[in-house]
Design a protein around this motif. Sequence first.
Motif, PDB file in Angstrom:
ATOM      1  N   ILE A  40      24.164-104.398 -39.922  1.00  0.00           N
ATOM      2  CA  ILE A  40      22.809-104.017 -39.526  1.00  0.00           C
ATOM      3  C   ILE A  40      22.381-102.898 -40.467  1.00  0.00           C
ATOM      4  N   LEU A  41      21.276-103.106 -41.157  1.00  0.00           N
ATOM      5  CA  LEU A  41      20.703-102.101 -42.047  1.00  0.00           C
ATOM      6  C   LEU A  41      19.407-101.592 -41.451  1.00  0.00           C
ATOM      7  N   MET A  42      19.312-100.267 -41.333  1.00  0.00           N
ATOM      8  CA  MET A  42      18.119 -99.648 -40.759  1.00  0.00           C
ATOM      9  C   MET A  42      17.532 -98.648 -41.756  1.00  0.00           C
ATOM     10  N   LEU A 217      27.035 -99.491 -32.885  1.00  0.00           N
ATOM     11  CA  LEU A 217      27.517 -98.760 -34.049  1.00  0.00           C
ATOM     12  C   LEU A 217      26.345 -98.246 -34.875  1.00  0.00           C
ATOM     13  N   ALA A 218      25.329 -99.092 -35.029  1.00  0.00           N
ATOM     14  CA  ALA A 218      24.125 -98.666 -35.740  1.00  0.00           C
ATOM     15  C   ALA A 218      23.394 -97.562 -34.981  1.00  0.00           C
ATOM     16  N   LYS A 219      23.385 -97.648 -33.662  1.00  0.00           N
ATOM     17  CA  LYS A 219      22.703 -96.631 -32.857  1.00  0.00           C
ATOM     18  C   LYS A 219      23.344 -95.256 -33.026  1.00  0.00           C
ATOM     19  N   LEU A 220      24.684 -95.219 -33.091  1.00  0.00           N
ATOM     20  CA  LEU A 220      25.340 -93.934 -33.325  1.00  0.00           C
ATOM     21  C   LEU A 220      24.847 -93.331 -34.632  1.00  0.00           C
ATOM     22  N   GLY A 221      24.822 -94.142 -35.686  1.00  0.00           N
ATOM     23  CA  GLY A 221      24.349 -93.638 -36.967  1.00  0.00           C
ATOM     24  C   GLY A 221      22.906 -93.182 -36.913  1.00  0.00           C
ATOM     25  N   ALA A 280      39.489 -98.398 -39.316  1.00  0.00           N
ATOM     26  CA  ALA A 280      40.370 -99.261 -40.093  1.00  0.00           C
ATOM     27  C   ALA A 280      39.804-100.666 -40.243  1.00  0.00           C
ATOM     28  N   PHE A 281      40.105-101.269 -41.365  1.00  0.00           N
ATOM     29  CA  PHE A 281      39.738-102.641 -41.703  1.00  0.00           C
ATOM     30  C   PHE A 281      38.240-102.810 -41.918  1.00  0.00           C
ATOM     31  N   GLY A 282      37.502-101.683 -42.108  1.00  0.00           N
ATOM     32  CA  GLY A 282      36.115-101.793 -42.531  1.00  0.00           C
ATOM     33  C   GLY A 282      35.076-101.729 -41.444  1.00  0.00           C
ATOM     34  N   GLN A 283      35.287-100.844 -40.453  1.00  0.00           N
ATOM     35  CA  GLN A 283      34.253-100.584 -39.446  1.00  0.00           C
ATOM     36  C   GLN A 283      33.513 -99.308 -39.909  1.00  0.00           C
ATOM     37  N   ALA A 296      25.368-100.205 -40.655  1.00  0.00           N
ATOM     38  CA  ALA A 296      26.509-100.466 -39.775  1.00  0.00           C
ATOM     39  C   ALA A 296      27.175-101.760 -40.222  1.00  0.00           C
ATOM     40  N   LEU A 297      28.504-101.707 -40.351  1.00  0.00           N
ATOM     41  CA  LEU A 297      29.276-102.865 -40.780  1.00  0.00           C
ATOM     42  C   LEU A 297      30.512-103.006 -39.913  1.00  0.00           C
ATOM     43  N   THR A 298      30.851-104.226 -39.532  1.00  0.00           N
ATOM     44  CA  THR A 298      32.191-104.513 -39.015  1.00  0.00           C
ATOM     45  C   THR A 298      32.840-105.475 -39.990  1.00  0.00           C
TER      46      THR A 298
END
Length: 483
Positions: A40-42, A217-221, A280-283, A296-298
């Motif tokens: 998700i890109l904001m 995850l995006a909301k935290l950012g 870890a593993f790209g979160q 935000a990336l998973t």
Amino acid sequence: MDHGTSLQLSTAEAQGISSAAVQSFIDAVEERRLGVQSLILMRNGRIVAEGWWRPYAEQLSHSMYSVSKSFTATAIGLAVSEGRLSVNDAVLSFFPSYVTPEIKANMEALQVRHLLAMSTGHEKDTFPLLTREPEGDWVRIFLSTPITYEPGTHFLYNTGASFMLSAILQSLTGQTVLEYLGPRLFQPLGIENAAWESNRDGINLGGTGLSIKTLDLAKLGQLFLQRGVWNGKRVVPEEWVEEASSIHTPNGDDPNDDWQQGYGYQMWRCRHNAYRADGAFGQFSVIMPDQNAVLALTSGTSDMHAILDEVWKHILPGMHAEPLPDNAEAANKLTKRLADLALPLPEVLPAAPETAARIEKRTIRLEANELRIEEVSLEFGQEESVFTALDNKGVRHTIRCGRTDWISGTSTLWYRRDSSTEMAVAAHGGWANEHTFVMTWQYVETPFCHVVTFDFGSDEIDVSIKIVPFWQDHDEHIKGHLV
């Protein structure tokens, strides 16, 4: 999807981002097989791109690993604002019943801020010591672990320190971090159905174990980008956002390494004046104040550095200070690209070979293995295969595998020997050649998949179980035979 009033949708160009730049990032991570599972890109508070690589989906939660640390630190920041503690408080002050002369001598200089900034003075991460004793008293184990360096002088990524932050909060409030954050953070941000693993004593793990959705995850950012304000209301003190995102502990001097830009309060600094929650593993939840953007990336990758390299190579140059001219063709192309995202499926034969008839529905007995399976059988249909297993406790498991697409289900088959939890899994299976049958079990609320390969090329069956990705190569080879 309903994102709430504060998370409106927009075209990339309207927010000054080239749709082509976003697409080039997607192309790059796919070409390099970096295992990105959602994004998700904001920008300017609006979502300009969102997508999930099937079988991952927007409604599914995802294991966050060390992103959990940033939520735990935020809970500490809220407790500080409520006057419950100070970052300068001694860690021992929260656990007086544990203090012995030896523990006092070892721990008396350790303060909350050292836990937050990964500068406890330990020589090794203490978390493996804790998890090695699942029935032990983790607080006592941590407090008894020798400190080598003066607290505040030495960076060491220490998940045990994050657990202690969780333990401190619970000792103060009588609530887990998850319970404490419910009305203070999760409800204001509309984060629902968050889950957090706990130890034997009911303490959330703090440094890992949180599961939330990509949007959360995006909301935290975005909350941090907005300096703690959400929907016009103060959720987190601005002073804490500033403290958490500032460098407290140097951790290297390589200007091209996103893991050597300094460490805040359970947040990593990045290149380009950005910072991030990182698991870890790209979160990732990457916060870019200079660009007023969040990504935000998973993921399920063993090369987290490469993902951030591609962010800076493709997405960052595509951001401009002013809106770009409308480009319906590029916007529509990106929308279609995002809608069609999917993990690559292995190539399989169009039809089952003669080998299938020889082994179909027959019992295959296996030697001891980490999945705890004693015997299995396979059935082959035109569009799906059915894998059935009997474990060492007499429990039967079934996983349906699509040939040209994923089939969703649940399973308790997992590399953790003591696991009995139903996990969401999407499965694919097919014949790679005349004697090799391969299944991929994608555990879609985690970064992981199991690749299970049966080789029927000789009288003795070879079975390989590979976990992708993993902290280290994990490829178990098992012998089996038909009975």
